[in-house]
Design a protein around this motif. Structure first.
Motif, PDB file in Angstrom:
ATOM      1  N   GLY A   1     -15.783  31.389 -24.302  1.00  0.00           N
ATOM      2  CA  GLY A   1     -15.644  30.154 -25.045  1.00  0.00           C
ATOM      3  C   GLY A   1     -16.700  30.021 -26.113  1.00  0.00           C
ATOM      4  O   GLY A   1     -17.360  30.995 -26.492  1.00  0.00           O
ATOM      5  N   PHE A   2     -16.881  28.835 -26.611  1.00  0.00           N
ATOM      6  CA  PHE A   2     -17.880  28.564 -27.647  1.00  0.00           C
ATOM      7  C   PHE A   2     -18.417  27.165 -27.440  1.00  0.00           C
ATOM      8  O   PHE A   2     -17.829  26.334 -26.720  1.00  0.00           O
TER       9      PHE A   2
ATOM     10  N   PHE B   1     -16.763  24.532 -24.707  1.00  0.00           N
ATOM     11  CA  PHE B   1     -15.345  24.635 -24.374  1.00  0.00           C
ATOM     12  C   PHE B   1     -15.076  26.077 -23.984  1.00  0.00           C
ATOM     13  O   PHE B   1     -15.375  27.005 -24.745  1.00  0.00           O
ATOM     14  N   THR B   2     -14.537  26.301 -22.792  1.00  0.00           N
ATOM     15  CA  THR B   2     -14.302  27.649 -22.295  1.00  0.00           C
ATOM     16  C   THR B   2     -12.919  27.762 -21.692  1.00  0.00           C
ATOM     17  O   THR B   2     -12.338  26.784 -21.199  1.00  0.00           O
ATOM     18  N   GLY B   3     -12.394  28.978 -21.712  1.00  0.00           N
ATOM     19  CA  GLY B   3     -11.152  29.316 -21.039  1.00  0.00           C
ATOM     20  C   GLY B   3     -11.407  30.403 -20.022  1.00  0.00           C
ATOM     21  O   GLY B   3     -12.162  31.356 -20.295  1.00  0.00           O
ATOM     22  N   HIS B   4     -10.813  30.282 -18.812  1.00  0.00           N
ATOM     23  CA  HIS B   4     -11.112  31.202 -17.713  1.00  0.00           C
ATOM     24  C   HIS B   4      -9.830  31.778 -17.133  1.00  0.00           C
ATOM     25  O   HIS B   4      -8.819  31.063 -16.995  1.00  0.00           O
ATOM     26  N   LEU B   5      -9.898  33.032 -16.774  1.00  0.00           N
ATOM     27  CA  LEU B   5      -8.846  33.667 -15.999  1.00  0.00           C
ATOM     28  C   LEU B   5      -9.222  33.543 -14.529  1.00  0.00           C
ATOM     29  O   LEU B   5     -10.330  33.904 -14.128  1.00  0.00           O
ATOM     30  N   VAL B   6      -8.312  33.008 -13.699  1.00  0.00           N
ATOM     31  CA  VAL B   6      -8.607  32.716 -12.294  1.00  0.00           C
ATOM     32  C   VAL B   6      -7.901  33.750 -11.423  1.00  0.00           C
ATOM     33  O   VAL B   6      -6.673  33.941 -11.524  1.00  0.00           O
ATOM     34  N   ILE B   7      -8.692  34.426 -10.562  1.00  0.00           N
ATOM     35  CA  ILE B   7      -8.161  35.467  -9.685  1.00  0.00           C
ATOM     36  C   ILE B   7      -8.382  35.032  -8.241  1.00  0.00           C
ATOM     37  O   ILE B   7      -9.491  34.663  -7.855  1.00  0.00           O
ATOM     38  N   PHE B   8      -7.306  35.105  -7.431  1.00  0.00           N
ATOM     39  CA  PHE B   8      -7.378  34.746  -6.016  1.00  0.00           C
ATOM     40  C   PHE B   8      -7.432  36.008  -5.165  1.00  0.00           C
ATOM     41  O   PHE B   8      -7.042  37.097  -5.603  1.00  0.00           O
ATOM     42  N   LYS B   9      -7.885  35.826  -3.946  1.00  0.00           N
ATOM     43  CA  LYS B   9      -7.999  36.942  -3.020  1.00  0.00           C
ATOM     44  C   LYS B   9      -6.617  37.537  -2.748  1.00  0.00           C
ATOM     45  O   LYS B   9      -5.643  36.807  -2.578  1.00  0.00           O
TER      46      LYS B   9
END
Length: 606
Positions: free
Chosen positions: A499-500, A516-524
């Protein structure tokens, strides 16, 4: 046996070739053999026989063309055969070497028609020591005819008879240049003496060098020039003492200039020139001008071997060109090489290489190298390099480099580098500056001295542990983040974000920032190819420094989680900080979730 015979045969051939090469090299030096001769009123053929015996060769000539019975006198002490023959025949006979012979031929002067050209030849000599000077430059500026003295100091230059005024220019590195006016238009032996370029003390005052401003507006110290006429060079100059008063050696004013300028010239520019051109660029500090030049290669063009000393208004190069400067336009299908400045428009199919400054428009498909400054536009599909400053616009497909100061814009799909950014912006995938007064825009920006950098560790309602790296300037920086909950059940395994943000210093160690950030969410146990959950976060945090490089921060955040799957968040079993849900508490049918949370942590500051 066959192998031994073959080896002996090969060895024999090798020795024969070496013998022939050695004999050829020796034959080429017959005219430069030095002998001592004392002849008084003897026939010419007898004198020639004696010269041949002393030099270890023979003469070949026709008695009908050369009057061998004429009586001659000559005293020569350790002089070359060429000098002795020149004194004997007074420019009426030509001579050339062939194996172990020197062939004499009478110079025929047509009665009905005048010759179109005439030759000047002789030796360049150190006036103080009498030493023959190799690699001296001799040229005529109107026709651009030029020559370089050989290893024995001998030169030969061909000039047109039609010239109204002939001024022969002689230059040699570390020697005072000389200008010679030629009155007659006929073949002539002309011996030239140069004085070492030393400065004499004047009335106990500091010695001064003669300084001028050249056409490129660079004030440089140059050697003095002596002006002479043809009358100053009598036929008896080859026999006599080397005179002159002793001179005092002093440091030249131009030493600093030579250190920097010749480093550029020899390492970058002269690599593209012929051997003679490289010698001319070392020797000649004069600036010559031409309205137009055309060349195939640096040594094949209308400017001949002097191309590296000429500033052209217009320059067209079929393959590669080489010049001192360009005033208006230069186009090359492959390569343009300019020792000095370019003003106007320069276009190359492959590369432009400029030793000093560019003012105007410069474009090459692959590479631009300007060792000075650029004022205007520089563009390429690959890489631009500027050794000093840029005031204008720089565009590249891969990378831009400004070693000095940027006052303008760098735009690249790859990287931008500038030492100091005073105005304008760096816009690229990666930006680097030592210091910047403006904001760089890119996926990664780094400003070493006055930039903004934070390494932080935090916790929030979504992840137990977060780490982030922020880099850029306080007005605009990039954010790279990672978050995890370990193997906690019903919690994401890993989040990766970019983000920035922007930050404001409030004084007394206090500050505030908005990210402001964007995230990729990974589950187990979730395959990477099936990842379909994203988290978008807007955060405002207040920072309090507890030292120069350590701070605490905390603040609220607004979060939006979206996924391809419904019922992703079990609000009944949620652990950690309780969020404030937006649009009511979500149920199992939701795919998008919104909430207000809080983030707190520690930071390490630059």
């Amino acid at each position: 046996m066959a192998a031994n015979s073959f080896f002996k045969h090969k060895t024999s051939i090798l020795f024969v070739w070496l013998f022939l090469i050695a004999g050829f090299a020796s034959a080429q030096d017959l005219l430069e053999k030095r002998i001592t001769l004392n002849v008084t009123n003897r026939p010419l053929d007898e004198t020639l026989q004696k010269i041949g015996d002393l030099g270890g060769f023979s003469f070949s000539y026709s008695p009908d063309m050369v009057d061998v019975k004429v009586r001659v006198s000559i005293q020569a002490n350790n002089l070359s055969v060429r000098e002795i023959l020149t004194t004997l025949f007074k420019d009426k006979v030509s001579f050339k070497e062939r194996r172990r012979y020197i062939i004499l031929q009478k110079i025929e002067v047509p009665k009905d028609e005048k010759p179109e050209n005439f030759n000047l030849n002789g030796y360049i000599i150190d006036n103080k020591t009498g030493r023959k000077l190799a690699n001296a430059s001799i040229y005529e500026s109107a026709t651009l005819a030029s020559a370089v003295s050989n290893q024995y100091g001998y030169y030969k230059i061909r000039l047109p008879v039609s010239l109204t005024a002939v001024r022969l220019e002689v230059r040699k590195e570390d020697y005072i240049g000389k200008t010679i006016s030629i009155a007659s238009r006929e073949d002539k032996y002309l011996q030239i003496k140069l004085n070492p370029d030393t400065l004499k003390p004047l009335s106990r005052k500091a010695a001064r060098a003669v300084s001028i401003k050249d056409s490129l507006h660079h004030k440089v110290a140059i050697p003095q020039f002596e002006v002479a006429s043809e009358a100053d060079f009598g036929a008896d100059t080859i026999i006599g003492q080397v005179g002159g008063r002793p001179e005092f050696n002093m440091a030249r004013e131009s030493e600093k200039f030579r250190t920097t300028y010749r480093k550029v010239q020899s390492r970058v520019v002269s690599a593209f020139a012929s051997a003679k051109q490289a010698i001319h660029t070392r020797n000649i500090e004069d600036t010559l001008y031409q309205q137009f030049q055309a060349s195939i290669l640096p040594f094949l063009g209308t400017n001949h071997e002097l191309s590296g000393n000429i500033i052209n208004d217009y320059s067209i190069n079929l393959i590669a060109g080489y010049s001192l400067g360009v005033n208006k336009l230069e186009v090359g299908s492959v390569l343009n090489v300019v020792r000095g400045n370019v003003n106007g428009f320069q276009l190359a199919g492959f590369s432009n290489i400029v030793g000093k400054d560019v003012s105007g428009f410069q474009y090459a498909n692959v590479l631009n190298i300007t060792l000075g400054s650029v004022r205007g536009f520089q563009g390429t599909n690959f890489i631009n390099y500027i050794g000093k400053n840029l005031r204008g616009f720089q565009f590249a497909g891969v990378g831009n480099v400004v070693v000095g100061t940027l006052e303008g814009y760098q735009l690249s799909a790859g990287y931008n580098y500038a030492h100091t950014v005073r105005s304008g912006h760096q816009i690229g995938f990666v930006n680097y500056a030592d210091s910047s007064a403006t904001v760089p825009f890119g996926l990664f920006s780094y400003v070493r001295n006055n930039g903004y950098r934070r390494y932080e560790f935090s916790t929030d309602e979504f992840n137990y542990f977060n780490t982030a790296y922020k880099t850029g300037v306080s007005a605009f920086y990039n954010i790279f983040s990672l978050g995890t909950n370990g193997l906690v059940k019903d919690k994401p395994l890993l989040t990766m974000g970019y983000g920035f943000g922007t930050a404001q210093n409030l004084g007394k160690g206090w500050g505030i920032n908005a990210d402001f950030t964007g995230h990729l969410v990974i589950f187990k146990d979730e395959p990477l190819e099936d990842v379909g959950t994203g988290l978008f976060k807007a955060t405002i945090a207040v920072e309090k420094k507890l030292g120069k490089q350590f701070a605490l921060f905390a603040g609220p955040s607004v979060n939006v989680l979206t996924s391809r799957h419904s019922g992703l968040m079990d609000t009944e079993k949620s652990r950690g900080l309780n969020p404030i849900w937006l649009c009511g508490r979500p149920d199992d049918s939701r795919r998008t979730y919104g909430w207000v949370g809080v983030q707190a942590g520690i930071r390490f500051c630059n």
